[in-house]
Scaffold this active site. Sequence first.
Site, PDB file in Angstrom:
ATOM      1  N   ASP A  42      34.897  53.847  67.349  1.00 64.24           N
ATOM      2  CA  ASP A  42      34.862  54.106  65.910  1.00 64.24           C
ATOM      3  C   ASP A  42      35.282  52.861  65.130  1.00 64.24           C
ATOM      4  O   ASP A  42      34.729  52.561  64.071  1.00 64.24           O
ATOM      5  CB  ASP A  42      35.799  55.267  65.553  1.00 64.24           C
ATOM      6  N   HIS A  80      38.240  61.575  67.073  1.00 57.43           N
ATOM      7  CA  HIS A  80      37.088  60.834  67.599  1.00 57.43           C
ATOM      8  C   HIS A  80      35.839  61.710  67.596  1.00 57.43           C
ATOM      9  O   HIS A  80      35.083  61.759  68.556  1.00 57.43           O
ATOM     10  CB  HIS A  80      37.392  60.344  69.017  1.00 57.43           C
TER      11      HIS A  80
END
Length: 236
Positions: free
Chosen positions: A66, A93
């Site tokens: 990310d 996530h």
Amino acid sequence: MTRDDLFNINAGIVATLCEAIAATCPDAWVCIISNPVNSTVPIAAEVFKRAGSYNPARLFGVTTLDVVRAEAFIAELLNVDPKDVSVPVVGGHAGATILPLLSQVRPPLQLEPAKAQALMARIQDAGTEVVNAKAGAGSATLSMAWAAARFTEACLRAMTGEGGIVECSYVASSLTSLPFFARYVNEAATASCSALHRDALGCLLAAADAQTFPLSLLKMSWSTAVISTWLLGLVI
């Protein structure tokens, strides 16, 4: 493949691997990149608790993918090299749990609210963007490998005592009511850090957390760290 499908496949694999780690190298730093990370990390924690070897300071959910995506997208907007961009990505996530703190981007990023919303959505949905680009033939591979390598290298450097190693990771936290939260993890010897972050969408988050982990103070062999990290990283 949905995250439910990934859970059905990976949950048992992660649990089995963690049982082996608890039995053979209970002091290993365990870095889990197997999706869904929001679920596999708590599963690993419960396995270690049952085995009596749980150490929250040595269990990491790798959310670096990310971060590198956010760095790449923001670098495009700023017309700079991604390695010169810093942006904390907190929360989790998966989808809406991925929260890039756009007001904390370095170098500073100034966006109108609508453009900030669009950037936030692109970072959160980047995995789907990759799947669509591959026409359903697969998901992120090279970027996932790069994220795993970056986080692993950071851990190894911290083990040697190098200072200034800071990465975001999904770890045990008292920052919110949630038992796990992706946030900055650093090697500072002191756990006293306090700052307030407000992202471009007005979400206020406190970065103070008594469980900031002193990475460089935790020692173990490199071989065990590498084995544990990459073993779990094989299951994507």
